[in-house]
Design a protein around this motif. Structure first.
Motif, mmCIF file in Angstrom:
data_model
loop_
_atom_site.group_PDB
_atom_site.id
_atom_site.type_symbol
_atom_site.label_atom_id
_atom_site.label_comp_id
_atom_site.label_asym_id
_atom_site.label_seq_id
_atom_site.Cartn_x
_atom_site.Cartn_y
_atom_site.Cartn_z
ATOM 1 N N GLU A 45 1.720 -4.771 4.768
ATOM 2 C CA GLU A 45 0.301 -4.533 5.051
ATOM 3 C C GLU A 45 -0.578 -5.137 3.954
ATOM 4 O OE1 GLU A 45 -0.480 -0.385 5.678
ATOM 5 O OE2 GLU A 45 0.808 -0.312 7.452
ATOM 6 N N SER A 49 -2.304 -7.954 6.214
ATOM 7 C CA SER A 49 -3.233 -7.197 7.065
ATOM 8 C C SER A 49 -4.383 -8.069 7.575
ATOM 9 C CB SER A 49 -3.776 -5.979 6.313
ATOM 10 O OG SER A 49 -4.487 -6.407 5.166
ATOM 11 N N ILE A 62 -1.211 -6.429 12.473
ATOM 12 C CA ILE A 62 -0.543 -5.204 12.032
ATOM 13 C C ILE A 62 -1.248 -3.996 12.619
ATOM 14 C CG2 ILE A 62 -0.063 -3.763 10.012
ATOM 15 C CD1 ILE A 62 0.539 -6.383 8.485
ATOM 16 N N VAL A 67 3.576 -2.640 11.634
ATOM 17 C CA VAL A 67 4.353 -3.587 10.834
ATOM 18 C C VAL A 67 5.640 -4.017 11.544
ATOM 19 C CG1 VAL A 67 5.659 -3.873 8.678
ATOM 20 C CG2 VAL A 67 3.350 -2.901 8.628
#
Length: 166
Positions: A45, A49, A62, A67
């Protein structure tokens, strides 16, 4: 017969492997539980992200996939690319031993790679929980194109004597 086996057996085995994996329902290939168990989601992340795009009308991020789903998307698409990268190389290797111009072997190898990519997507349409996508056929063909380019570059370097030893 021996030469034919050396040239075409690797192609047939590779195509058979593709066919086998395309015959499996999604649930047998679902990597999300493995990713969830072994991957540090916070690290992924932290670095990824910001990635957010659409593929075949679906959001790839994500935030949308989580994930494990995000990583699985890239693993699956990377597999499409790399499997057809190798297929095109094997086809070119086999076709190059016939009396045709160098360019013809490249074109035939790419056409056969693209044709098998299309066939594979049709085949997936008969497999439970699998979705045939023409976009995946394009990705497969691009992978094959890169495989052919890599093979031709390697062959050129080998002729010059500057190819890396493998």
């Amino acid at each position: 017969m021996k030469k034919w086996m050396q040239l075409w057996l690797p192609v047939l085995l590779w195509v058979g492997m593709i066919f086998y994996f395309s015959s499996q329902p999604y649930e047998k290939q679902d990597m999300r539980p493995t990713f969830a168990q072994y991957v540090d989601e916070h690290t992924v992340e932290k670095y990824f992200s910001w990635v957010d795009f659409r593929y075949v009308g679906h959001e790839v991020s994500i935030a949308h996939l989580g994930v494990p789903g995000f990583l699985e998307f890239f693993l699956r698409k990377g597999a499409h690319f790399s499997v057809y990268f190798v297929l095109a190389i094997l086809l070119h290797r086999a076709l190059s031993h016939y009396s045709m111009r160098k360019g013809q072997a490249v074109i035939f190898a790419l056409l056969l790679t693209a044709a098998y990519a299309g066939f594979d997507e049709v085949h997936q349409s008969f497999t439970k929980d699998r979705t045939p996508l023409w976009q995946d056929s394009v990705l497969d063909t691009v992978g094959g194109s890169f495989g052919l380019a890599a093979r031709l570059l390697f062959m050129r370097l080998k002729r010059r004597g500057s190819a890396p030893r493998i």
